[in-house]
Design a protein around this motif. Structure first.
Motif, PDB file in Angstrom:
ATOM      1  N   LYS A   2     -21.000   1.740 -22.528  1.00 31.51           N
ATOM      2  CA  LYS A   2     -22.222   2.252 -21.913  1.00 31.51           C
ATOM      3  C   LYS A   2     -21.983   2.433 -20.416  1.00 31.51           C
ATOM      4  O   LYS A   2     -21.705   1.470 -19.709  1.00 31.51           O
ATOM      5  CB  LYS A   2     -23.390   1.298 -22.157  1.00 31.51           C
ATOM      6  N   VAL A   3     -22.097   3.683 -19.971  1.00 38.06           N
ATOM      7  CA  VAL A   3     -21.792   4.011 -18.580  1.00 38.06           C
ATOM      8  C   VAL A   3     -23.043   4.528 -17.879  1.00 38.06           C
ATOM      9  O   VAL A   3     -23.697   5.449 -18.382  1.00 38.06           O
ATOM     10  CB  VAL A   3     -20.681   5.083 -18.503  1.00 38.06           C
ATOM     11  N   LEU A   4     -23.364   3.938 -16.726  1.00 33.27           N
ATOM     12  CA  LEU A   4     -24.464   4.429 -15.914  1.00 33.27           C
ATOM     13  C   LEU A   4     -23.879   5.294 -14.802  1.00 33.27           C
ATOM     14  O   LEU A   4     -23.077   4.824 -13.997  1.00 33.27           O
ATOM     15  CB  LEU A   4     -25.258   3.265 -15.310  1.00 33.27           C
ATOM     16  N   ILE A   5     -24.284   6.561 -14.772  1.00 32.13           N
ATOM     17  CA  ILE A   5     -23.803   7.513 -13.765  1.00 32.13           C
ATOM     18  C   ILE A   5     -24.903   7.702 -12.727  1.00 32.13           C
ATOM     19  O   ILE A   5     -26.009   8.150 -13.056  1.00 32.13           O
ATOM     20  CB  ILE A   5     -23.456   8.864 -14.409  1.00 32.13           C
ATOM     21  N   VAL A   6     -24.606   7.350 -11.481  1.00 30.22           N
ATOM     22  CA  VAL A   6     -25.611   7.409 -10.417  1.00 30.22           C
ATOM     23  C   VAL A   6     -25.158   8.405  -9.351  1.00 30.22           C
ATOM     24  O   VAL A   6     -24.187   8.168  -8.637  1.00 30.22           O
ATOM     25  CB  VAL A   6     -25.826   6.019  -9.777  1.00 30.22           C
ATOM     26  N   ASP A   7     -25.855   9.529  -9.259  1.00 31.53           N
ATOM     27  CA  ASP A   7     -25.500  10.567  -8.288  1.00 31.53           C
ATOM     28  C   ASP A   7     -26.708  11.476  -8.115  1.00 31.53           C
ATOM     29  O   ASP A   7     -27.391  11.779  -9.087  1.00 31.53           O
ATOM     30  CB  ASP A   7     -24.289  11.378  -8.772  1.00 31.53           C
ATOM     31  N   ASP A   8     -26.973  11.887  -6.887  1.00 29.76           N
ATOM     32  CA  ASP A   8     -28.123  12.765  -6.667  1.00 29.76           C
ATOM     33  C   ASP A   8     -27.816  14.217  -7.019  1.00 29.76           C
ATOM     34  O   ASP A   8     -28.715  15.060  -7.021  1.00 29.76           O
ATOM     35  CB  ASP A   8     -28.619  12.656  -5.225  1.00 29.76           C
ATOM     36  N   GLU A   9     -26.559  14.538  -7.329  1.00 25.61           N
ATOM     37  CA  GLU A   9     -26.191  15.889  -7.743  1.00 25.61           C
ATOM     38  C   GLU A   9     -26.148  15.965  -9.271  1.00 25.61           C
ATOM     39  O   GLU A   9     -25.300  15.342  -9.926  1.00 25.61           O
ATOM     40  CB  GLU A   9     -24.833  16.274  -7.155  1.00 25.61           C
TER      41      GLU A   9
END
Length: 221
Positions: A2-9
């Motif tokens: 389970k991967v959380l991807i945090v980016d405003d793009e």
């Protein structure tokens, strides 16, 4: 995985999501640091891909807040390649630092390397058992010879951190930084006091928490 991807793009989140799902993982997305912190309170993730420059709450601040809640491996993603930024990322608990533009394949290779380094097979299992000690990390339950142990939230965090770092010598300073958080104002006695209580609750299985004289502790089975 389970991967959380945090980016405003949104485009970057989409590309990384494709690669995570292609490798059989499950991807979750957050558009800023505040959203990421909230998600980490409610969900258990195996690893976080955290952008640095974001509105509302930047990646560095988000990592510090998340580390107060859970010990989740983090890979920082940033267009800033200065040595200071990288060193600061590592100081607050990041496991790796990748500069933009990056190859998604390289990011995934680093994800697997970090997960392997941070705990091996135990880190990818929800429940581990050592003799009569059963630790359910997803459910936050610990059983001693079949009887549920009543641990404080901090004792749970310490025990889970030990299991994920099984066999690794951990200094008191490392425990303070990773379990309590980078901005916690305490001393070594805080660690010793909590571990004393944890050992008491583990009864005969306290033997797994080994004291390393003059250094710290190690979870050894």
């Amino acid at each position: 995985m389970k991967v959380l991807i945090v980016d405003d793009e949104e485009m970057i989140r989409g590309v990384l999501r494709e690669y995570v799902e292609f490798e059989g993982g499950t991807a979750f997305e957050a558009a800023d640091g505040m959203q990421a912190v909230r998600m980490c309170r409610d969900e258990n993730f195996d690893i976080i891909l955290m952008d640095v420059m974001m509105p509302r709450l930047d990646g560095f601040s988000a990592v510090k807040e998340i580390k107060k809640i859970k010990d989740i491996p983090v890979i920082m993603l940033s267009a800033r390649s200065e040595e200071y930024d990288k060193l600061f990322g590592f100081e607050i608990g990041a496991d790796d630092y990748v500069t933009k533009p990056f190859s998604p394949k390289e990011v995934m290779a680093r994800v697997h390397a970090v997960l392997k380094r941070r705990g091996g097979e135990d880190n990818n299992r929800d429940v581990v058992t050592y003799e009569g000690l059963t630790i359910d990390m997803a459910g936050r339950n610990v059983y001693v010879d079949g009887e549920k142990a009543e641990l404080t939230p901090k004792e749970y965090e310490i025990l889970f951190y030990f299991v994920k770092n099984k066999g690794i010598a951990l200094t008191r300073e490392k425990l303070l930084m990773d379990v309590w958080g980078f901005d916690f104002y305490g001393d070594d006695r805080t660690v010793d006091t909590h571990i004393k209580m944890l050992r008491s609750n583990l009864k005969q299985y306290r033997k797994y928490i080994v004291t390393l004289r003059g250094l710290g502790y190690k979870f050894e089975v």
